[in-house]
Motif scaffolding. Structure first.
Motif, PDB file in Angstrom:
ATOM      1  N   UNK A   6     -20.362  19.765  -9.857  1.00 20.22           N
ATOM      2  CA  UNK A   6     -18.887  19.652  -9.827  1.00 20.22           C
ATOM      3  C   UNK A   6     -18.243  19.246 -11.191  1.00 20.22           C
ATOM      4  N   UNK A   7     -17.360  20.297 -11.695  1.00 17.72           N
ATOM      5  CA  UNK A   7     -16.466  20.020 -13.040  1.00 17.72           C
ATOM      6  C   UNK A   7     -15.478  18.885 -12.874  1.00 17.72           C
ATOM      7  N   UNK A   8     -15.206  17.893 -13.586  1.00 18.13           N
ATOM      8  CA  UNK A   8     -14.443  16.880 -12.858  1.00 18.13           C
ATOM      9  C   UNK A   8     -13.104  16.513 -13.657  1.00 18.13           C
ATOM     10  N   UNK A   9     -12.019  17.531 -13.880  1.00 21.20           N
ATOM     11  CA  UNK A   9     -10.934  16.952 -14.472  1.00 21.20           C
ATOM     12  C   UNK A   9      -9.879  16.333 -13.358  1.00 21.20           C
ATOM     13  N   UNK A  10     -10.262  15.325 -12.762  1.00 22.32           N
ATOM     14  CA  UNK A  10      -9.436  14.879 -11.632  1.00 22.32           C
ATOM     15  C   UNK A  10      -8.379  14.082 -12.252  1.00 22.32           C
ATOM     16  N   UNK A  11      -7.168  13.761 -11.110  1.00 21.19           N
ATOM     17  CA  UNK A  11      -6.481  13.009 -11.485  1.00 21.19           C
ATOM     18  C   UNK A  11      -6.441  11.792 -10.327  1.00 21.19           C
ATOM     19  N   UNK A  12      -6.071  10.398 -10.600  1.00 28.44           N
ATOM     20  CA  UNK A  12      -6.437   9.490  -9.746  1.00 28.44           C
ATOM     21  C   UNK A  12      -5.118   9.222  -9.036  1.00 28.44           C
ATOM     22  N   UNK A  13      -5.477   8.969  -7.579  1.00 34.31           N
ATOM     23  CA  UNK A  13      -4.077   8.632  -6.782  1.00 34.31           C
ATOM     24  C   UNK A  13      -4.067   6.980  -6.872  1.00 34.31           C
ATOM     25  N   UNK A  14      -3.048   6.514  -7.343  1.00 27.87           N
ATOM     26  CA  UNK A  14      -3.127   5.042  -7.359  1.00 27.87           C
ATOM     27  C   UNK A  14      -2.719   4.451  -5.919  1.00 27.87           C
ATOM     28  N   UNK A  15      -2.052   4.915  -5.336  1.00 26.99           N
ATOM     29  CA  UNK A  15      -1.651   4.366  -3.944  1.00 26.99           C
ATOM     30  C   UNK A  15      -2.881   4.714  -3.186  1.00 26.99           C
ATOM     31  N   UNK A  16      -3.868   5.675  -2.984  1.00 27.83           N
ATOM     32  CA  UNK A  16      -5.092   5.898  -2.164  1.00 27.83           C
ATOM     33  C   UNK A  16      -5.974   4.604  -2.612  1.00 27.83           C
ATOM     34  N   UNK A  17      -5.882   4.250  -4.030  1.00 24.62           N
ATOM     35  CA  UNK A  17      -6.857   3.495  -4.795  1.00 24.62           C
ATOM     36  C   UNK A  17      -6.575   2.118  -4.384  1.00 24.62           C
ATOM     37  N   UNK A  18      -5.467   1.709  -3.800  1.00 27.04           N
ATOM     38  CA  UNK A  18      -5.149   0.596  -3.378  1.00 27.04           C
ATOM     39  C   UNK A  18      -6.094   0.074  -2.110  1.00 27.04           C
ATOM     40  N   UNK A  19      -6.816   0.797  -1.583  1.00 20.94           N
ATOM     41  CA  UNK A  19      -7.477   0.605  -0.189  1.00 20.94           C
ATOM     42  C   UNK A  19      -8.815   0.393  -0.793  1.00 20.94           C
ATOM     43  N   UNK A  20      -9.335  -0.729  -0.650  1.00 22.39           N
ATOM     44  CA  UNK A  20     -10.712  -1.245  -1.008  1.00 22.39           C
ATOM     45  C   UNK A  20     -11.632  -1.760   0.189  1.00 22.39           C
ATOM     46  N   UNK A  21     -12.796  -1.874   0.099  1.00 19.15           N
ATOM     47  CA  UNK A  21     -13.838  -2.664   1.003  1.00 19.15           C
ATOM     48  C   UNK A  21     -13.252  -4.034   1.288  1.00 19.15           C
ATOM     49  N   UNK A  22     -12.980  -5.109   0.156  1.00 18.49           N
ATOM     50  CA  UNK A  22     -12.596  -6.263   0.257  1.00 18.49           C
ATOM     51  C   UNK A  22     -11.203  -6.259   1.204  1.00 18.49           C
ATOM     52  N   UNK A  23     -10.361  -5.389   1.000  1.00 20.59           N
ATOM     53  CA  UNK A  23      -9.077  -5.323   1.882  1.00 20.59           C
ATOM     54  C   UNK A  23      -9.409  -4.943   3.008  1.00 20.59           C
TER      55      UNK A  23
ATOM     56  N   UNK B 156      -4.430  10.290  17.434  1.00 22.03           N
ATOM     57  CA  UNK B 156      -4.026  10.525  18.923  1.00 22.03           C
ATOM     58  C   UNK B 156      -5.099  10.393  19.967  1.00 22.03           C
ATOM     59  N   UNK B 157      -6.356  10.654  19.522  1.00 22.99           N
ATOM     60  CA  UNK B 157      -7.691  10.815  20.485  1.00 22.99           C
ATOM     61  C   UNK B 157      -8.149   9.589  20.705  1.00 22.99           C
ATOM     62  N   UNK B 158      -8.069   8.780  19.647  1.00 29.73           N
ATOM     63  CA  UNK B 158      -8.996   7.667  19.640  1.00 29.73           C
ATOM     64  C   UNK B 158      -8.692   6.499  20.870  1.00 29.73           C
ATOM     65  N   UNK B 159      -9.953   5.867  21.308  1.00 37.34           N
ATOM     66  CA  UNK B 159      -9.663   5.005  22.480  1.00 37.34           C
ATOM     67  C   UNK B 159      -9.813   3.543  22.087  1.00 37.34           C
ATOM     68  N   UNK B 160     -10.095   3.312  20.662  1.00 34.74           N
ATOM     69  CA  UNK B 160     -10.032   2.175  20.040  1.00 34.74           C
ATOM     70  C   UNK B 160      -8.715   1.068  20.285  1.00 34.74           C
ATOM     71  N   UNK B 161      -9.059  -0.169  20.119  1.00 34.05           N
ATOM     72  CA  UNK B 161      -7.797  -0.959  20.397  1.00 34.05           C
ATOM     73  C   UNK B 161      -6.957  -0.877  18.861  1.00 34.05           C
ATOM     74  N   UNK B 162      -7.714  -1.064  18.008  1.00 33.76           N
ATOM     75  CA  UNK B 162      -7.014  -1.361  16.828  1.00 33.76           C
ATOM     76  C   UNK B 162      -7.615  -0.046  15.729  1.00 33.76           C
ATOM     77  N   UNK B 163      -6.668   0.375  14.996  1.00 29.68           N
ATOM     78  CA  UNK B 163      -6.764   1.552  14.049  1.00 29.68           C
ATOM     79  C   UNK B 163      -6.684   1.036  12.582  1.00 29.68           C
ATOM     80  N   UNK B 164      -7.612   1.190  11.689  1.00 24.36           N
ATOM     81  CA  UNK B 164      -7.334   0.845  10.607  1.00 24.36           C
ATOM     82  C   UNK B 164      -7.321   1.926   9.598  1.00 24.36           C
ATOM     83  N   UNK B 165      -6.203   2.125   8.870  1.00 26.11           N
ATOM     84  CA  UNK B 165      -5.951   3.271   8.074  1.00 26.11           C
ATOM     85  C   UNK B 165      -6.477   3.240   6.735  1.00 26.11           C
ATOM     86  N   UNK B 166      -7.454   3.941   6.511  1.00 25.89           N
ATOM     87  CA  UNK B 166      -7.807   4.161   5.109  1.00 25.89           C
ATOM     88  C   UNK B 166      -6.997   5.324   4.465  1.00 25.89           C
ATOM     89  N   UNK B 167      -5.823   4.963   3.959  1.00 24.74           N
ATOM     90  CA  UNK B 167      -5.057   6.006   3.388  1.00 24.74           C
ATOM     91  C   UNK B 167      -3.795   5.391   2.870  1.00 24.74           C
TER      92      UNK B 167
END
Ligand code: 13P
Ligand code: SF4
Length: 359
Positions: free
Chosen positions: A309-326, A108-119
């Motif tokens: 960091x001890x890392x027994x994490x789970x991956x969110x496949x939806x969040x991981x659809x966002x990549x630098x090339x995309x 809501x606070x941004x003054x950019x013309x375009x917002x790209x959602x990394x999410x």
């Protein structure tokens, strides 16, 4: 790498143009070669991620990082990235990072013309609700969410019939169609406050049954819960977390409140992704277990160099659809554009705005 990117561009050009691309035009795909200039210009960014990205991988990320940062300036665009985005996105191209509440406020606070959602898609819709006149892009519109997909607007109308007069609180992890049917939104960082702000003795809380249980444990308000669940957090069990504790009594265990109640009960702290990051930075535990999505530990690690960091994490496949090339494709071709029917958006915006107005 260059050949592959030319093929990608040919395929992309053949795809139909978005409304934004027709208004603003597409740009030529920048060079993606790993050159001394790219190495020099991205060296300060590699410094930030060198703990989590091996040197051999950087020549693949760096040309995208440079191209994206150049095109953001040319397009007057900003990237809002959720804390679950990969470290090269979070640290090297994002303008704003945060949890769902922070991203909603900052959109809501941004003054950019375009917002790209990394999410994911519901986050991009929230940005559109708060910025109806801006171009909102999501690099992959298939980036969904098991919570958002667990409920529809018709389900909310049926709940209202079943519980007449009971107000409805919706977690922001819902579609705009659902937000349009509810009284107020909340995130994991303000859910108790939102529930209690209504001044009633019971509320319908949707769609996450585990967040509902975790909120119910902190308030006298009776919670009527929907049955949705986050496919990432529901996989953690109290037994596995207790085993980590038994093997390492000094380990600090921090869980996201989308985890089942029993998991939160055996943890030292529970909070939104931003609250988890604040905990690690302010308490600086020797060793920590983040009971949440995998990229969180990488992203906090870049800012908390002395924490293990001890890392027994789970991956969110939806969040991981966002990549630098995309993300680069989004800037070049202005896609995937997020649009919401204006009448529906006006109703959905009210429930998000009521949450933001609570402060
Ligand atoms: P927060 O970042 O608001 O804690 O939300 C976590 C989440 O799962 C978002 O999809
Ligand atoms: Fe949805 Fe869970 Fe992924 Fe967040 S982590 S986007 S709540 S599926």
């Amino acid at each position: 790498m260059q050949v592959q990117s030319n093929l990608v561009q040919q395929a992309a050009v053949a795809a139909p143009l978005s409304g934004a691309a027709m208004r603003l035009g597409i740009l030529p795909m920048p060079s993606l070669a790993w050159t001394p200039e790219v190495e020099r210009e991205t060296a300060h960014l590699y410094e930030k991620v060198k703990r989590v990205i091996p040197p051999v991988e950087w020549p693949f990320h760096a040309p995208y990082v440079k191209a994206i940062n150049d095109l953001k300036r040319e397009r007057n665009a900003v990237i809002l990235a959720h804390n679950y985005q990969t470290p090269e996105i979070y640290n090297c191209v994002a303008d704003v990072v945060g949890d769902s509440l922070q991203l909603a406020r900052l959109a809501g606070a941004s003054d950019a013309d375009i917002i790209i959602q990394g999410g994911v898609h519901f986050m991009a819709e929230t940005s559109k609700l708060l910025n109806p006149n801006k171009t909102i892009l999501i690099p992959d519109s298939k980036a969904g969410c098991s919570l958002a997909e667990s409920i529809t607007g018709a389900d909310v109308r049926a709940l209202r019939k079943q519980y007449p007069g009971v107000p409805v609180v919706a977690y922001v992890n819902t579609s705009a169609e659902v937000k349009a049917e509810v009284d107020i939104c909340c995130t994991s960082s303000n859910a108790v406050k939102v529930v209690e702000s209504l001044g009633v003795d019971r509320v319908i809380f949707l769609p996450d049954r585990y967040l509902a249980q975790n909120v119910a444990a902190q308030t006298k308000v009776k919670i009527i819960a929907w049955t949705g669940a986050c496919e990432v957090h529901e996989r953690f069990t109290a037994q596995e977390i207790s085993e980590y504790r038994a093997n390492d009594p000094d380990l600090k265990i921090i869980a996201h409140p989308e985890c089942p109640r029993e998991v939160v009960e055996v943890s030292d702290f529970a909070g939104s992704t931003a609250a988890m990051i604040d905990y690690v930075k302010s308490q600086a535990p020797k060793r920590v277990l983040l009971v949440t999505e995998c990229s969180m530990a990488d992203n906090v690690a870049t800012e908390a160099p002395h924490v293990e960091f001890v890392r027994p994490c789970n991956l969110c496949p939806h969040m991981k659809r966002i990549t630098l090339p995309k993300i680069l494709d989004s800037l070049v071709y202005l896609r995937d554009e997020v649009t919401i029917d204006p009448a529906l958006a006006a109703r959905a915006r009210l429930s998000v705005q009521r949450m933001i107005d609570l402060g």
